[in-house]
Each structure stands twice: as structure tokens, then as C-alpha cells.
Design an enzyme around this catalytic site. Structure first.
Site, PDB file in Angstrom:
ATOM      1  N   HIS A 100       0.889  -1.166   0.000  1.00  0.00           N
ATOM      2  CA  HIS A 100       0.000   0.000   0.000  1.00  0.00           C
ATOM      3  C   HIS A 100       0.930   1.220   0.000  1.00  0.00           C
ATOM      4  O   HIS A 100       2.027   1.165   0.558  1.00  0.00           O
ATOM      5  CB  HIS A 100      -0.809   0.139   1.286  1.00  0.00           C
ATOM      6  CG  HIS A 100      -1.698  -1.013   1.656  1.00  0.00           C
ATOM      7  ND1 HIS A 100      -1.254  -2.096   2.349  1.00  0.00           N
ATOM      8  CD2 HIS A 100      -3.033  -1.197   1.478  1.00  0.00           C
ATOM      9  CE1 HIS A 100      -2.276  -2.925   2.576  1.00  0.00           C
ATOM     10  NE2 HIS A 100      -3.350  -2.413   2.047  1.00  0.00           N
ATOM     11  N   ASP A 103       2.420   2.016   3.391  1.00  0.00           N
ATOM     12  CA  ASP A 103       3.411   1.111   4.002  1.00  0.00           C
ATOM     13  C   ASP A 103       4.821   1.543   3.677  1.00  0.00           C
ATOM     14  O   ASP A 103       5.757   1.214   4.391  1.00  0.00           O
ATOM     15  CB  ASP A 103       3.307  -0.324   3.448  1.00  0.00           C
ATOM     16  CG  ASP A 103       1.898  -0.835   3.372  1.00  0.00           C
ATOM     17  OD1 ASP A 103       1.116  -0.493   4.273  1.00  0.00           O
ATOM     18  OD2 ASP A 103       1.587  -1.569   2.416  1.00  0.00           O
ATOM     19  N   GLU A 231     -11.173  -6.960  -3.472  1.00  0.00           N
ATOM     20  CA  GLU A 231     -10.933  -7.995  -2.455  1.00  0.00           C
ATOM     21  C   GLU A 231     -12.109  -8.065  -1.496  1.00  0.00           C
ATOM     22  O   GLU A 231     -12.323  -7.159  -0.685  1.00  0.00           O
ATOM     23  CB  GLU A 231      -9.630  -7.657  -1.704  1.00  0.00           C
ATOM     24  CG  GLU A 231      -9.254  -8.719  -0.689  1.00  0.00           C
ATOM     25  CD  GLU A 231      -7.877  -8.483  -0.081  1.00  0.00           C
ATOM     26  OE1 GLU A 231      -6.971  -7.979  -0.779  1.00  0.00           O
ATOM     27  OE2 GLU A 231      -7.714  -8.807   1.110  1.00  0.00           O
ATOM     28  N   GLU A 267      -9.196 -13.879  -0.174  1.00  0.00           N
ATOM     29  CA  GLU A 267      -8.332 -14.142   0.980  1.00  0.00           C
ATOM     30  C   GLU A 267      -8.974 -15.194   1.865  1.00  0.00           C
ATOM     31  O   GLU A 267     -10.165 -15.108   2.185  1.00  0.00           O
ATOM     32  CB  GLU A 267      -8.119 -12.831   1.752  1.00  0.00           C
ATOM     33  CG  GLU A 267      -7.320 -13.017   3.020  1.00  0.00           C
ATOM     34  CD  GLU A 267      -6.807 -11.712   3.614  1.00  0.00           C
ATOM     35  OE1 GLU A 267      -6.424 -10.796   2.853  1.00  0.00           O
ATOM     36  OE2 GLU A 267      -6.793 -11.614   4.849  1.00  0.00           O
ATOM     37  N   HIS A 270     -10.740 -13.928   4.977  1.00  0.00           N
ATOM     38  CA  HIS A 270     -11.985 -13.216   4.689  1.00  0.00           C
ATOM     39  C   HIS A 270     -13.108 -14.200   4.371  1.00  0.00           C
ATOM     40  O   HIS A 270     -14.261 -13.975   4.742  1.00  0.00           O
ATOM     41  CB  HIS A 270     -11.779 -12.258   3.514  1.00  0.00           C
ATOM     42  CG  HIS A 270     -10.752 -11.188   3.774  1.00  0.00           C
ATOM     43  ND1 HIS A 270     -10.428 -10.232   2.855  1.00  0.00           N
ATOM     44  CD2 HIS A 270      -9.974 -10.936   4.858  1.00  0.00           C
ATOM     45  CE1 HIS A 270      -9.492  -9.430   3.355  1.00  0.00           C
ATOM     46  NE2 HIS A 270      -9.197  -9.850   4.567  1.00  0.00           N
ATOM     47  N   ASP A 295      -4.906 -14.101  -1.416  1.00  0.00           N
ATOM     48  CA  ASP A 295      -4.160 -13.788  -0.198  1.00  0.00           C
ATOM     49  C   ASP A 295      -4.253 -15.045   0.667  1.00  0.00           C
ATOM     50  O   ASP A 295      -5.327 -15.409   1.156  1.00  0.00           O
ATOM     51  CB  ASP A 295      -4.769 -12.583   0.534  1.00  0.00           C
ATOM     52  CG  ASP A 295      -4.350 -11.257  -0.097  1.00  0.00           C
ATOM     53  OD1 ASP A 295      -3.630 -11.279  -1.108  1.00  0.00           O
ATOM     54  OD2 ASP A 295      -4.752 -10.207   0.433  1.00  0.00           O
ATOM     55  N   ASP A 306      -9.963 -11.565  12.266  1.00  0.00           N
ATOM     56  CA  ASP A 306      -9.111 -11.650  11.076  1.00  0.00           C
ATOM     57  C   ASP A 306      -7.660 -11.598  11.569  1.00  0.00           C
ATOM     58  O   ASP A 306      -7.057 -10.535  11.653  1.00  0.00           O
ATOM     59  CB  ASP A 306      -9.412 -10.470  10.159  1.00  0.00           C
ATOM     60  CG  ASP A 306      -8.596 -10.522   8.889  1.00  0.00           C
ATOM     61  OD1 ASP A 306      -8.050 -11.595   8.577  1.00  0.00           O
ATOM     62  OD2 ASP A 306      -8.505  -9.489   8.209  1.00  0.00           O
ATOM     63  N   ASP A 308      -4.905 -12.944  10.332  1.00  0.00           N
ATOM     64  CA  ASP A 308      -3.827 -12.869   9.329  1.00  0.00           C
ATOM     65  C   ASP A 308      -2.626 -13.736   9.688  1.00  0.00           C
ATOM     66  O   ASP A 308      -1.487 -13.249   9.781  1.00  0.00           O
ATOM     67  CB  ASP A 308      -3.390 -11.413   9.121  1.00  0.00           C
ATOM     68  CG  ASP A 308      -4.413 -10.610   8.326  1.00  0.00           C
ATOM     69  OD1 ASP A 308      -5.121 -11.202   7.485  1.00  0.00           O
ATOM     70  OD2 ASP A 308      -4.508  -9.389   8.550  1.00  0.00           O
ATOM     71  N   ASP A 338      -0.706 -12.314   2.987  1.00  0.00           N
ATOM     72  CA  ASP A 338      -1.207 -11.123   3.685  1.00  0.00           C
ATOM     73  C   ASP A 338      -1.222 -11.484   5.173  1.00  0.00           C
ATOM     74  O   ASP A 338      -2.258 -11.458   5.824  1.00  0.00           O
ATOM     75  CB  ASP A 338      -2.612 -10.792   3.148  1.00  0.00           C
ATOM     76  CG  ASP A 338      -3.079  -9.429   3.593  1.00  0.00           C
ATOM     77  OD1 ASP A 338      -2.382  -8.791   4.389  1.00  0.00           O
ATOM     78  OD2 ASP A 338      -4.164  -9.008   3.142  1.00  0.00           O
TER      79      ASP A 338
HETATM   80  C1  XUL Z   1      -7.301  -6.501   5.076  1.00  0.00           C
HETATM   81  C2  XUL Z   1      -6.620  -6.954   3.853  1.00  0.00           C
HETATM   82  C3  XUL Z   1      -5.808  -5.952   3.131  1.00  0.00           C
HETATM   83  C4  XUL Z   1      -5.841  -6.068   1.641  1.00  0.00           C
HETATM   84  C5  XUL Z   1      -5.114  -4.962   0.937  1.00  0.00           C
HETATM   85  O1  XUL Z   1      -7.979  -7.496   5.752  1.00  0.00           O
HETATM   86  O2  XUL Z   1      -6.694  -8.108   3.494  1.00  0.00           O
HETATM   87  O3  XUL Z   1      -4.500  -6.070   3.602  1.00  0.00           O
HETATM   88  O4  XUL Z   1      -5.277  -7.275   1.226  1.00  0.00           O
HETATM   89  O5  XUL Z   1      -5.554  -3.713   1.293  1.00  0.00           O
HETATM   90 CO    CO Z   2      -5.822  -9.192   1.943  1.00  0.00          CO
END
Ligand code: XUL
Ligand code: CO
Length: 434
Positions: A100, A103, A231, A267, A270, A295, A306, A308, A338
Site C-alpha cells: 500500500h 506502508d 478484495e 483471501e 476473509h 491472499d 481476522d 492474518d 497477507d
Molecule cells: C485486510 C486486507 C488488506 C488487503 C489490501 O484485511 O486483506 O491487507 O489485502 O488492502
Molecule cells: Co488481503
């Protein structure tokens, strides 16, 4: 130059019997799987934000990591962060990374200053990429962290925020294009609402549809050859997010005439938040020709957040790649981690181990998926289950009408005989490969 990873040797493929904790046991980039290099199937990417910008905080406590490039508010440290990032890309041998805007550059006092910082880092990335075998899987704009985005970006009730979002995405698309990015991603963490009491949902959806059309128009204007991806995620940070899941996104894209232009970045975490398996989301997108990229990070099944986390469950990953392979692969997409370290994983070695392990799990999953496809047992079972539909009689039923079918059933010409769905047989079959 950074010294952060200096003590760590490049991670190499050593085969399944290696006990070296920082070696690949399954990821051999050049191994041919179903006629293609493993690296070209998987197309791994490191997520810059989690790997280098996440400081180890959670809602109950501040940063636990103490990196030499913190605080992230100055250009010299942004360059140091980039040095470290590329050092890690070299150690892992990953072909791609993702970012992003927020970042990689410190936020400036004005839009123009933020842009100058951003462009300077993009130039710095360009120089580093020139001497290496690494590409940009995708770029994206962070339109959810700064307070200006608190009520949304393209869906904000304030038109000036819509305009700021347009300006921001333009700069991120320019930079993605300049670095040869394979895709451009939009994730709408604040494109949704906290309460319907203050939200005009129909208007917000129209604005989001118009915004995405502007993105597609700009892609063609600058000749960006990559894929535009949205996404899905059902909630978090918003209570309800408009891009809820793959099916919702597909309906949205069709409504705003974008089905030929935009695909999905799915993802795993998600999918779980939306109450789906990851393979469900992949199969939904694939059925519509809209599978873009993934992702590959999971949630904690107990906490419901979430979280990650890096992938670690081979059977889940195998089914993911099974459906990706059936759909013809990832195209311009790839496998982006991610994923972030747990807050107690403080060391440079933890970052390498997390990514190397995740790459290895994906390689195992891919090989299992390829073996399942080559075996053909699942495909045969599927064909058999629907074989009744291949007959002229069944095709006549499809083209019939309620009344005619009623007459046939009433006359006793049609008499269904239930057959086993064989779920346990099929689960046992999968277990032979994972
Ligand atoms: C948030 C997410 C983000 C997107 C990119 O849950 O997955 O990191 O992948 O903005
Ligand atoms: Co993501």
C-alpha cells in the site's frame, strides 16, 4: 545498507528429509508440476505492510517489535525499510511483493508532500528491482487507516473525500504501472457502514460503482496491462462491508457493468469471516471467470477475528490449489501472504521462518492438488454424479415447462431413485493425497 538479515543464509530447497529449519522441503521453484514450474504456478508475494510496517501492536497493547526503521515517519528510515525488504526477498527467493502507499512512504503534511515521498520510494524500488528477479504482484492504496477515511473512501458522505480517494488511487495506479505491476487491488475496509441510521446505502453503492468505473477508465487511459482486482471481506474494520464475499462482489460488478474488467483477490481469512470455506470462494469466482489472485492467510478458527496468520494446514491449502488448478491457474495473480507474525515473534529469523514455512506448505498443497487432478478420481466421481444430465431425456426436461413435467410425473413416467452422495468416500480419497 541494512544488516537486519545479515546472519541469515538464503533459503534453499533441500528435499523432504532435510532437518534444516530454514530450508524448503517441498518448494523447489524449478520442479515441473503439471507441465509448469512450481514457482510459476504459485507466484509467491510478500506483503510489505505485515512484514515491515506492522509494529506488533494489538487492541490491548502497543508495539512489541523494535526495528531499526521505526518510527516510520522519515525518508531515511523508509529507505532503510526498503533495503531490509529487498534483503528478505533475496533470502526467500520470492518472485513478487505487494504494497500500500502508506506502508512504504511517510505521510506528508500535504497531499503533494506525501506524493513526493511516495515517488521517491517508488524510484528507489525501481532501482532495486532492476538488478533482481523480482516483480510487483500488486499495488494498492491504503484508504482505511488515516482519519480522513473513517466514513469511507469512495462511499464517504463527503464528496471531497471521494475526490481525495480518486487522486490517491491515480497515484498508486501510476506507481504500479511504472514498476510493471501485474495487478492493481482495491480492498474497501471502510467501504461499508457502522450503522444504517446514518447511511444511505443505495447512494453509497452507486458512488462505489462510479469510482470503480473511473479506475477502469484510468487503467485504459495509461495503458496499464495488469488486472484490476477487488478484495471481498464481510466486515472488520466496518461492521458491514459492501464487498461482503465473492458472490456479492460479482453481483456488484455486473450491476455496474464491470464484469469484463475486474476480477477478485480472494483471501482465506476473509472467506472464513464470511462463513465460507476458501475453496467455496475460489469456486464461486472461477465459475464466473473472475478468479484473479489470492491472499493465502488464515484466521484463528476459535477467536473469530481476522488474525492474518501464515498458512499451516496442508489439507486446506491442497483444496485451495485443487480448485485453482481446475480453474486454469492464477493468470496474472499470485499467492500473496497477507500474513503477519504473532506479537511475540520478535526476531529476524521469525520473519524468514514464517514465509519459508508458508511457501513450503503451499508447495505441498500444490503438489497434492496436482496429484489429485492427475489421479482423476474426484473428477470421475463428479462426472458420474451428473451423468444423468448428459442424456437427451434430461436435456428435454431442461427445455420443458412446469406443466409438461407435471404431466409426466403424474403419469408415472418419472420416478426419482435417490443415490448416495458418497461424501465420506470422497473425503477418504482426498486423504490419500494430503
Ligand atoms: C485486510 C486486507 C488488506 C488487503 C489490501 O484485511 O486483506 O491487507 O489485502 O488492502
Ligand atoms: Co488481503
Amino acid at each position: 545498507m541494512s544488516r537486519f538479515f545479515d546472519a541469515i543464509a538464503p533459503v534453499r530447497y533441500e528435499g523432504p528429509d532435510s532437518s534444516n529449519p530454514l530450508a524448503f522441503r517441498h518448494y523447489d521453484p524449478d520442479e515441473i508440476v503439471l507441465g509448469k514450474r512450481m514457482a510459476d504456478h504459485l507466484r509467491f508475494a510478500v506483503a510489505y505492510w505485515h512484514a515491515f510496517a506492522y509494529e506488533g501492536g494489538d487492541p490491548f497493547g502497543g508495539p512489541t517489535f523494535q526495528r531499526p526503521w521505526y518510527p516510520q515517519d522519515d525518508m531515511a528510515r523508509a529507505r532503510l525499510k526498503a533495503d531490509v525488504a529487498f534483503q528478505m526477498f533475496d533470502i526467500l527467493g520470492v518472485p513478487y511483493f505487494c504494497w500500500h502507499d502508506a506502508d512504504i512512504r511517510p505521510e506528508g503534511a500535504t497531499f503533494a508532500e506525501s506524493l513526493r515521498n511516495f515517488e521517491a520510494i517508488i524510484d528507489y524500488f525501481g532501482d532495486k528491482m532492476a538488478g533482481r528477479d523480482i516483480g510487483l504482484l500488486w499495488g494498492t492504496a491504503n484508504m482505511f487507516s488515516h482519519r480522513r477515511w473513517m466514513a469511507g473512501a469512495s462511499t464517504n458522505p463527503d464528496p471531497d473525500v471521494f475526490a481525495w480517494a480518486a487522486a490517491t488511487v491515480k497515484t498508486c495506479m501510476d506507481a504500479t504501472h511504472r514498476l510493471g505491476g501485474q495487478n492493481y487491488v482495491l480492498w474497501g475496509g471502510r467501504e461499508g457502514y457502522e450503522t444504517l441510521l446514518n447511511t444511505d446505502m443505495a447512494r453509497e453503492l452507486d458512488h462505489m460503482g462510479r469510482f470503480l468505473n473511473m479506475v477502469v477508465e484510468y487503467k485504459h487511459k495509461i495503458g496499464f496491462a495488469g488486472t484490476i482486482l477487488v478484495e471481498p471481506k464481510p466486515q472488520e474494520p466496518s461492521k458491514h462491508q459492501y464487498d461482503y464475499d465473492a458472490a456479492t462482489c460479482i453481483g456488484f460488478l455486473r450491476k455496474y457493468g464491470l464484469e469484463g474488467e475486474v476480477k477478485l483477490n480472494l483471501e482465506q481469512g476473509h472467506a472464513i469471516l464470511a462463513g465460507h470455506s476458501f475453496e467455496h470462494e475460489i469456486a464461486v469466482a472461477a465459475a464466473e471467470g473472475m478468479l484473479g489472485s489470492i491472499d493465502m492467510n488464515r484466521n484463528d478458527y476459535q477467536s473469530g477475528w481476522d488474525t492474518d496468520q501464515f498458512p499451516s494446514n496442508v489439507p486446506e491449502v491442497a483444496l485451495t490449489y485443487y480448485h485453482i488448478l481446475r480453474a486454469g491457474g492464477l493468470g496474472t495473480g499470485g499467492t500473496n501472504f497477507d500474513a503477519r507474525l504473532r506479537r511475540q515473534s520478535l526476531d529476524a529469523e521469525d520473519l524468514i521462518a514464517a514465509h519459508a514455512g508458508a511457501m513450503d506448505v503451499c508447495a505441498r498443497g500444490l503438489k497434492a492438488a496436482a496429484a489429485m487432478l492427475a489421479d482423476g478420481g474426484l473428477e470421475t466421481a463428479l462426472r458420474d454424479r451428473y451423468a444423468g444430465w448428459d442424456t437427451p431425456r434430461a436435456q428435454r426436461m431442461l427445455n420443458s415447462d412446469l406443466d409438461a413435467l407435471f404431466q409426466q410425473v403424474l403419469a408415472g413416467e418419472i420416478d426419482p431413485q435417490p443415490r448416495s452422495g458418497r461424501q465420506e468416500w470422497l473425503e477418504n480419497h482426498v486423504n490419500r493425497f494430503v
